[in-house]
Scaffold this motif. Structure first.
Motif, short mmCIF file in Angstrom:
data_model
loop_
_atom_site.label_atom_id
_atom_site.label_comp_id
_atom_site.label_asym_id
_atom_site.label_seq_id
_atom_site.Cartn_x
_atom_site.Cartn_y
_atom_site.Cartn_z
N ALA A 75 0.82 -1.21 0.00
CA ALA A 75 0.00 0.00 0.00
C ALA A 75 0.85 1.26 0.00
N SER A 76 2.18 1.09 0.01
CA SER A 76 3.08 2.26 0.14
C SER A 76 2.63 3.13 1.31
N ASP A 77 2.36 2.47 2.43
CA ASP A 77 1.82 3.20 3.58
C ASP A 77 2.84 4.11 4.25
N TYR A 78 4.08 4.04 3.79
CA TYR A 78 5.10 4.97 4.27
C TYR A 78 4.97 6.33 3.58
N ARG A 79 4.06 6.42 2.59
CA ARG A 79 3.88 7.67 1.84
C ARG A 79 2.55 8.35 2.13
N THR A 80 1.71 7.75 2.95
CA THR A 80 0.40 8.35 3.21
C THR A 80 -0.06 8.01 4.62
N THR A 81 -0.87 8.89 5.17
CA THR A 81 -1.49 8.62 6.47
C THR A 81 -3.00 8.40 6.32
N ASP A 82 -3.45 8.22 5.10
CA ASP A 82 -4.88 8.10 4.80
C ASP A 82 -5.31 6.63 4.83
N PRO A 83 -6.03 6.18 5.86
CA PRO A 83 -6.45 4.78 5.94
C PRO A 83 -7.29 4.34 4.75
N ALA A 84 -8.13 5.23 4.23
CA ALA A 84 -8.98 4.87 3.09
C ALA A 84 -8.14 4.57 1.85
N LEU A 85 -7.09 5.35 1.63
CA LEU A 85 -6.22 5.13 0.49
C LEU A 85 -5.43 3.83 0.67
N ILE A 86 -4.95 3.58 1.87
CA ILE A 86 -4.23 2.34 2.15
C ILE A 86 -5.13 1.13 1.88
N THR A 87 -6.36 1.21 2.34
CA THR A 87 -7.32 0.13 2.11
C THR A 87 -7.57 -0.08 0.62
N LYS A 88 -7.79 1.01 -0.09
CA LYS A 88 -8.05 0.93 -1.53
C LYS A 88 -6.91 0.26 -2.27
N ARG A 89 -5.69 0.62 -1.93
CA ARG A 89 -4.52 0.05 -2.61
C ARG A 89 -4.39 -1.45 -2.33
N VAL A 90 -4.61 -1.83 -1.10
CA VAL A 90 -4.51 -3.26 -0.76
C VAL A 90 -5.57 -4.07 -1.49
N LEU A 91 -6.79 -3.60 -1.48
CA LEU A 91 -7.88 -4.34 -2.12
C LEU A 91 -7.68 -4.44 -3.63
N ALA A 92 -7.09 -3.41 -4.23
CA ALA A 92 -6.89 -3.42 -5.68
C ALA A 92 -5.85 -4.45 -6.11
N GLN A 93 -4.94 -4.79 -5.23
CA GLN A 93 -3.84 -5.68 -5.59
C GLN A 93 -4.00 -7.11 -5.10
N SER A 94 -4.95 -7.35 -4.22
CA SER A 94 -5.04 -8.64 -3.54
C SER A 94 -5.55 -9.74 -4.45
N SER A 95 -4.96 -10.92 -4.29
CA SER A 95 -5.40 -12.11 -5.02
C SER A 95 -5.03 -13.34 -4.21
N ARG A 96 -5.49 -14.49 -4.64
CA ARG A 96 -5.22 -15.73 -3.91
C ARG A 96 -3.71 -15.96 -3.78
N ASP A 97 -3.30 -16.43 -2.61
CA ASP A 97 -1.90 -16.68 -2.28
C ASP A 97 -1.10 -15.39 -2.15
N GLY A 98 -1.78 -14.26 -2.05
CA GLY A 98 -1.07 -13.00 -1.93
C GLY A 98 -0.43 -12.83 -0.56
N ILE A 99 0.62 -12.04 -0.53
CA ILE A 99 1.27 -11.66 0.72
C ILE A 99 1.23 -10.14 0.79
N ILE A 100 0.49 -9.63 1.76
CA ILE A 100 0.26 -8.19 1.90
C ILE A 100 1.34 -7.59 2.81
N LEU A 101 1.99 -6.54 2.33
CA LEU A 101 2.99 -5.83 3.12
C LEU A 101 2.41 -4.53 3.66
#
Length: 268
Positions: free
Chosen positions: A196-222
């Motif tokens: 989510a590049s959460d080191y570049r934003t403090t916006d929880p909604a943006l962090i959530t949006k980025r994670v959901l857009a990239q997630s797939s089966r067997d994914g590893i979320i950082l």
């Protein structure tokens, strides 16, 4: 009149040099982007491959209550903690009944919050290494790499009773020397597929949006629980992915019935 209009050859030279510089900068940026998304080189093993190559036998049939050969699994991981935000994160994970994998830093983190490391292990999370001081391992000597990993292993073992079996290289940067040292120390390297590049934003909604857009089966979320906007985003991430049918697991559960092998690099 500008000087460069009087000297066409100089103008042409400037343009060629500028173009070369732009190309070099672009290549450097792409190289960094690959590292920061966990794509740090060839020879990585996918979770599905780790599961497929597991030795047959009754003990390899399942891992806990989740079988990622059947379930739509995804792993939630947090780097660079513990921090002052980690207690709240652990409360959320406990409430949501979600296990996570924590890649911890030694200096200023494990040493500062030992009780949180103990709590992570006690509540069923996987405790792993993110090195002692977040040095870029590909830029230091083999001796320094070993020190970065050994000190963290020892600090974790003192708190949870056993050394970690997983590590994540800072910025995802690794090479053959890192692989060799990890193999000697019993560590497998784990990269990621979602950031989510959460080191570049403090916006929880943006962090959530980025994670959901990239997630797939067997994914590893950082994610990083050291940043202010990350922990508030976690409940929404969990709820949305559960609604999509995902089951949250630790990294070892994601690989099971296979096991992480020291010196290997795992990447979805």
């Amino acid at each position: 009149m500008p000087l460069w209009t009087k000297k066409p050859p100089a103008r042409k030279t400037f343009r060629r040099t500028s173009g070369l510089r732009t190309t070099a900068l672009t290549a450097a940026a792409l190289s960094l982007a690959l590292a920061l998304t966990g794509c740090a080189g060839a020879g990585t093993t996918r979770p599905s491959a780790a599961r497929a190559h597991a030795a047959p036998g009754p003990q390899a049939a399942r891992f806990g209550t989740v079988d990622c050969r059947e379930a739509r699994c995804i792993a939630l991981t947090f780097d660079a903690g513990p921090s002052e935000n980690s207690a709240r994160l652990l409360d959320i994970l406990k409430e949501k009944q979600v296990p996570a994998t924590f890649f911890l830093l030694g200096k200023r983190h494990i040493l500062k919050y030992p009780e949180l490391v103990e709590r992570m292990a006690a509540e069923g999370h996987e405790v792993a290494s993110h090195t002692w001081d977040h040095k870029i391992l590909t830029r230091i000597s083999e001796k320094e790499i070993r020190e970065e990993l050994v000190r963290t292993n020892e600090a974790i073992e003192r708190l949870v009773g056993h050394p970690p079996t997983l590590m994540r290289p800072p910025q995802g940067r690794t090479n053959d020397t890192v692989h060799r040292v990890c193999r000697e120390l019993g560590l497998a390297e784990v990269l990621w597929s979602v950031t989510a590049s959460d080191y570049r934003t403090t916006d929880p909604a943006l962090i959530t949006k980025r994670v959901l857009a990239q997630s797939s089966r067997d994914g590893i979320i950082l994610l990083h629980d050291i940043y202010r906007g990350t922990v508030p985003a976690v409940p929404g991430i969990i709820d949305a992915l559960k609604a999509r049918g995902y089951v949250f697991v630790t990294v070892p559960q994601l690989l099971a019935p296979g096991k992480a092998e020291p010196g290997k690099v795992y990447h979805p």
